[in-house]
Design a protein around this motif. Structure first.
Motif, mmCIF file in Angstrom:
data_model
loop_
_atom_site.group_PDB
_atom_site.id
_atom_site.type_symbol
_atom_site.label_atom_id
_atom_site.label_comp_id
_atom_site.label_asym_id
_atom_site.label_seq_id
_atom_site.Cartn_x
_atom_site.Cartn_y
_atom_site.Cartn_z
ATOM 1 N N ARG A 127 0.958 -1.089 0.014
ATOM 2 C CA ARG A 127 -0.064 0.002 0.115
ATOM 3 C C ARG A 127 1.044 1.573 -0.252
ATOM 4 N NH1 ARG A 127 -2.715 -3.601 3.685
ATOM 5 N NH2 ARG A 127 -4.356 -3.987 3.047
ATOM 6 N N GLY B 8 -3.872 -11.574 3.034
ATOM 7 C CA GLY B 8 -4.155 -10.713 4.206
ATOM 8 C C GLY B 8 -4.287 -11.638 5.387
ATOM 9 N N THR C 171 -0.953 -10.059 6.274
ATOM 10 C CA THR C 171 -0.683 -8.384 7.227
ATOM 11 C C THR C 171 -1.396 -7.646 7.696
ATOM 12 O OG1 THR C 171 -1.850 -8.135 4.847
ATOM 13 C CG2 THR C 171 0.531 -7.871 4.480
ATOM 14 N N ALA D 77 -4.934 -8.322 7.666
ATOM 15 C CA ALA D 77 -6.029 -7.427 7.169
ATOM 16 C C ALA D 77 -7.275 -7.956 7.188
ATOM 17 C CB ALA D 77 -6.102 -7.129 5.623
ATOM 18 N N ARG D 78 -7.847 -6.812 8.110
ATOM 19 C CA ARG D 78 -9.146 -6.402 8.668
ATOM 20 C C ARG D 78 -10.767 -5.985 8.503
ATOM 21 N NH1 ARG D 78 -9.056 -8.478 13.824
ATOM 22 N NH2 ARG D 78 -10.779 -7.194 14.382
ATOM 23 N N THR D 79 -10.726 -5.133 7.596
ATOM 24 C CA THR D 79 -11.414 -3.915 6.737
ATOM 25 C C THR D 79 -12.017 -4.871 5.367
ATOM 26 O OG1 THR D 79 -10.189 -2.839 5.997
ATOM 27 C CG2 THR D 79 -10.931 -1.996 8.795
ATOM 28 N N GLU E 101 -11.558 -2.934 3.235
ATOM 29 C CA GLU E 101 -11.390 -1.738 2.045
ATOM 30 C C GLU E 101 -9.359 -3.077 2.389
ATOM 31 O OE1 GLU E 101 -14.419 0.400 3.320
ATOM 32 O OE2 GLU E 101 -13.017 -0.877 4.390
ATOM 33 N N GLN E 102 -9.240 -3.496 3.012
ATOM 34 C CA GLN E 102 -8.097 -3.965 3.716
ATOM 35 C C GLN E 102 -8.133 -5.280 2.757
ATOM 36 O OE1 GLN E 102 -7.569 -3.949 8.191
ATOM 37 N NE2 GLN E 102 -6.228 -1.997 7.892
ATOM 38 N N ASP F 50 -7.706 -5.040 -1.655
ATOM 39 C CA ASP F 50 -6.370 -4.241 -1.279
ATOM 40 C C ASP F 50 -5.473 -5.083 -2.152
ATOM 41 O OD1 ASP F 50 -7.199 -1.505 -1.544
ATOM 42 O OD2 ASP F 50 -6.044 -1.572 0.764
ATOM 43 N N CYS F 51 -6.074 -7.019 -0.828
ATOM 44 C CA CYS F 51 -5.382 -8.380 -1.393
ATOM 45 C C CYS F 51 -5.589 -8.822 -3.011
ATOM 46 C CB CYS F 51 -5.200 -8.807 -0.404
ATOM 47 S SG CYS F 51 -4.927 -8.409 1.269
#
Length: 401
Positions: free
Chosen positions: A288, A324, A327, A329-331, A333-334, A337-338
């Protein structure tokens, strides 16, 4: 009059939208409507989610034992030991390399992959067998999968006599799209200055034959950062911006704040891209932050059930899931991104048009049952239909070509 090939994929939800629409493929591209006078083929989507197919920006299909009898791997703790493991497994394999590679890459298509960058070992132990074998597999997969070949000196250029000549032969063969390299300051470096000499060779071959470069860089700290900056400088000087990639770049995740921003700006200005394979939380690239500075970043599988590791499955949706996970990633949006790194990031890195699911973009997508994009990344539903250039190339996990 030439009649276009038209297929309507009826009642699908692009990116998990709440309202279903029709995706209309006309001669391999998405269109706003069916051309006048044409009776299209119709495929019922019955409300499935449509997502772009994915790009594996870094895979080693020549090494794979996918589909072969189980191979018991011995412990390895250094790069030379892993390299020797490649030779031992290659001697153990009974199925021809071209067939093993085709089997793996056809499987990747069934999981929604539209393109790969395939690194193929070039060394005296193998000659150019990997290059010719992958070229054969690429030809068989034409129309279903784009395959870019990288002649990769896994055994080192300085460390292994004869590799430089084989790289030159591969570059002149017309079969490869890129020349690879490996750790010019570490594994293939030394006090006699052969590290920089490796880069001299690689850049020279790329310029002479109009090829791209994709260099493995595992070294950390300044041993990795020095060559990475040197690659950026050489890329800028040679006018090769957009044609040079550094894979792994484990030295980059060690940076934060201004040092990371400074390096990212340098990479973006020179046009050097990066690939990551999400191996672990401390090795995955800060994609990101790199994106924010304009650096091209792709995602790849790396090895798939080879001598290095029994893991891997050539499923880029699963790789986005692992990204995810590593990293945190929880939201929504995150998680999105993945997915984007596996789709848009890889496409940009390989010079392919983005599959946006809008008129004018490639008709490259997969249909699956699910609620929304983030849920798909987490739950990994089956890819029920895979479409390439408007043509169904896989259905219910079976490759149809």
């Amino acid at each position: 009059m030439i009649i276009p090939t038209v297929t309507v994929f009826r009642d699908v939800r692009p990116f998990g939208a709440s309202e279903a629409v029709d995706l209309i493929a006309v001669d391999g591209l998405l269109a706003a409507r069916v051309p006048d006078g044409v009776v299209p083929t119709v495929v019922e989507g019955v409300g499935r989610i449509a997502l772009p197919t994915l790009v594996d920006a870094h895979i080693h299909p020549d090494k794979t034992a996918w589909g072969e009898p189980w191979y018991s791997r011995r412990p390895a703790g250094s790069l030379p030991e892993y390299v020797q493991g490649d030779v031992d497994l290659a001697r153990h394999q009974r199925t021809p390399l071209a067939e093993r590679a085709h089997r793996l890459l056809a499987h990747a298509v069934t999981r929604g992959t539209r393109a790969v960058r395939a690194h193929v070992d070039v060394a005296p132990a193998f000659g150019l067998a990997g290059v010719t074998g992958l070229a054969e597999a690429r030809e068989r997969l034409a129309g279903a999968l784009d395959v870019q070949l990288v002649a990769f000196p896994q055994h080192g250029v300085r460390r292994t006599p004869g590799v430089a000549g084989l790289l030159a032969e591969a570059a002149a063969s017309g079969l490869v799209d890129a020349i690879g390299g490996i750790d010019p300051a570490g594994f293939d470096g030394g006090p006699d200055g052969e590290g920089p000499a490796q880069l001299d060779l690689l850049f020279g071959l790329a310029e002479e034959h109009g090829l791209e470069l994709d260099i493995h860089l595992h070294d950390r700290g300044e041993r990795g950062l020095g060559p990475l900056r040197g690659i950026a400088e050489r890329t800028r000087a040679a006018g090769l911006g957009g044609r040079v990639v550094v894979s792994h770049a484990f030295c980059v995740p060690e940076l934060t704040g201004p040092p990371l921003a400074e390096l990212a700006a340098e990479l973006a200005e020179s046009g050097v891209g990066l690939t990551t394979v999400a191996p672990s939380a401390h090795q995955v690239l800060p994609f990101r932050e790199l994106w924010a500075h304009g650096v091209r970043v792709g995602l790849g599988s790396d090895g798939v059930r080879d001598s290095w590791s029994p893991y891997g499955n050539a499923d880029m949706l699963h790789r986005a899931h692992l990204l995810g996970w590593t990293t945190d990633a929880r939201t929504d949006e995150q998680l999105a991104d993945c997915f984007a790194l596996a789709a848009d990031g890889g496409a940009e890195l390989l010079g392919l048009p983005a599959a946006t699911l809008t008129p004018g973009s490639p008709a490259d997508f997969m249909l699956l049952t699910g609620e929304c994009l983030p849920q798909v990344v987490i739950d990994l539903p089956a890819r029920e239909l895979v479409v390439r250039a408007g043509r169904v190339v896989a259905r219910d996990g079976r490759f149809t070509g």
